[in-house]
Design a protein around this motif. Structure first.
Motif, PDB file in Angstrom:
ATOM      1  N   ALA A 134      60.890  38.556  -6.692  1.00 17.68           N
ATOM      2  CA  ALA A 134      61.720  39.654  -6.194  1.00 17.68           C
ATOM      3  C   ALA A 134      62.833  39.015  -5.370  1.00 17.68           C
ATOM      4  O   ALA A 134      62.569  38.341  -4.384  1.00 17.68           O
ATOM      5  N   GLU A 135      64.067  39.197  -5.809  1.00 20.90           N
ATOM      6  CA  GLU A 135      65.211  38.612  -5.117  1.00 20.90           C
ATOM      7  C   GLU A 135      65.878  39.670  -4.247  1.00 20.90           C
ATOM      8  O   GLU A 135      66.322  40.695  -4.748  1.00 20.90           O
ATOM      9  N   LEU A 136      65.906  39.404  -2.956  1.00 22.15           N
ATOM     10  CA  LEU A 136      66.478  40.333  -1.981  1.00 22.15           C
ATOM     11  C   LEU A 136      67.448  39.588  -1.084  1.00 22.15           C
ATOM     12  O   LEU A 136      67.184  39.351   0.086  1.00 22.15           O
ATOM     13  N   PRO A 137      68.615  39.167  -1.624  1.00 28.18           N
ATOM     14  CA  PRO A 137      69.565  38.413  -0.802  1.00 28.18           C
ATOM     15  C   PRO A 137      70.063  39.261   0.362  1.00 28.18           C
ATOM     16  O   PRO A 137      70.172  40.475   0.251  1.00 28.18           O
ATOM     17  N   GLY A 138      70.352  38.597   1.438  1.00 25.16           N
ATOM     18  CA  GLY A 138      70.851  39.351   2.577  1.00 25.16           C
ATOM     19  C   GLY A 138      70.787  38.528   3.745  1.00 25.16           C
ATOM     20  O   GLY A 138      71.149  38.251   4.680  1.00 25.16           O
TER      21      GLY A 138
ATOM     22  N   SER B  39      48.482  37.457  -3.862  1.00 23.56           N
ATOM     23  CA  SER B  39      49.130  37.308  -2.572  1.00 23.56           C
ATOM     24  C   SER B  39      50.630  37.150  -2.763  1.00 23.56           C
ATOM     25  O   SER B  39      51.105  36.880  -3.856  1.00 23.56           O
ATOM     26  N   HIS B  40      51.347  37.289  -1.684  1.00 21.22           N
ATOM     27  CA  HIS B  40      52.807  37.228  -1.693  1.00 21.22           C
ATOM     28  C   HIS B  40      53.286  36.097  -0.793  1.00 21.22           C
ATOM     29  O   HIS B  40      52.602  35.723   0.150  1.00 21.22           O
ATOM     30  N   PHE B  41      54.478  35.600  -1.105  1.00 20.69           N
ATOM     31  CA  PHE B  41      55.084  34.536  -0.309  1.00 20.69           C
ATOM     32  C   PHE B  41      56.571  34.835  -0.202  1.00 20.69           C
ATOM     33  O   PHE B  41      57.211  35.190  -1.193  1.00 20.69           O
ATOM     34  N   SER B  42      57.137  34.693   0.980  1.00 18.62           N
ATOM     35  CA  SER B  42      58.564  34.936   1.192  1.00 18.62           C
ATOM     36  C   SER B  42      59.285  33.622   1.446  1.00 18.62           C
ATOM     37  O   SER B  42      58.776  32.757   2.157  1.00 18.62           O
ATOM     38  N   THR B  43      60.472  33.498   0.859  1.00 12.63           N
ATOM     39  CA  THR B  43      61.280  32.300   1.069  1.00 12.63           C
ATOM     40  C   THR B  43      62.696  32.688   1.483  1.00 12.63           C
ATOM     41  O   THR B  43      63.175  33.770   1.175  1.00 12.63           O
ATOM     42  N   GLY B  44      63.328  31.743   2.166  1.00  8.03           N
ATOM     43  CA  GLY B  44      64.726  31.892   2.555  1.00  8.03           C
ATOM     44  C   GLY B  44      65.450  30.597   2.272  1.00  8.03           C
ATOM     45  O   GLY B  44      64.959  29.745   1.517  1.00  8.03           O
ATOM     46  N   ALA B  45      66.575  30.418   2.900  1.00  9.32           N
ATOM     47  CA  ALA B  45      67.422  29.256   2.617  1.00  9.32           C
ATOM     48  C   ALA B  45      66.720  27.927   2.896  1.00  9.32           C
ATOM     49  O   ALA B  45      67.035  26.920   2.275  1.00  9.32           O
TER      50      ALA B  45
ATOM     51  N   SER C  51      62.284  36.373  -2.364  1.00  7.27           N
ATOM     52  CA  SER C  51      63.272  35.372  -1.965  1.00  7.27           C
ATOM     53  C   SER C  51      64.583  36.008  -1.539  1.00  7.27           C
ATOM     54  O   SER C  51      65.060  36.950  -2.164  1.00  7.27           O
ATOM     55  N   GLN C  52      65.173  35.453  -0.481  1.00  4.24           N
ATOM     56  CA  GLN C  52      66.508  35.852  -0.043  1.00  4.24           C
ATOM     57  C   GLN C  52      67.579  34.936  -0.633  1.00  4.24           C
ATOM     58  O   GLN C  52      68.750  35.081  -0.329  1.00  4.24           O
TER      59      GLN C  52
END
Length: 89
Positions: free
Chosen positions: A85-89, A1-7, A67-68
């Motif tokens: 996977a780092e996808l800053p933006g 599974s995947h998990f997304s994170t931000g600030a 992660s952003q």
């Protein structure tokens, strides 16, 4: 599974967010000075949430964190580079 994170995952570590009520961009749009971080990025420690993601990955329950963030706390927490996977933006 995947998990997304931000600030938001790093605010407990003393790093301000960007879009929240007192976020960097929110205050900037209001003509106010940006919030001060209570700690420099290179001195911040991963939060319990960062560590929980490491534990989930180690248990085989999590394959990828997207992660952003630009604070490197996922790496400092011990999360495997190939699981991030780092996808800053």
């Amino acid at each position: 599974s995947h998990f997304s994170t931000g600030a938001g995952i790093s605010t407990a570590c003393g790093i301000p967010d960007f879009r929240g009520p007192k976020g960097v961009w929110t205050l900037q749009r209001k003509g106010l000075p940006p919030p001060r971080a209570s700690v420099r990025f290179d001195q911040a420690y991963p939060s319990l949430t960062h560590m929980a993601l490491v534990a989930l990955h180690a248990a085989g329950k999590l394959t990828l964190v997207v992660s952003q963030n630009v604070d490197c706390l996922h790496i400092r927490s011990g999360l495997a580079r190939e699981a991030l996977a780092e996808l800053p933006g």
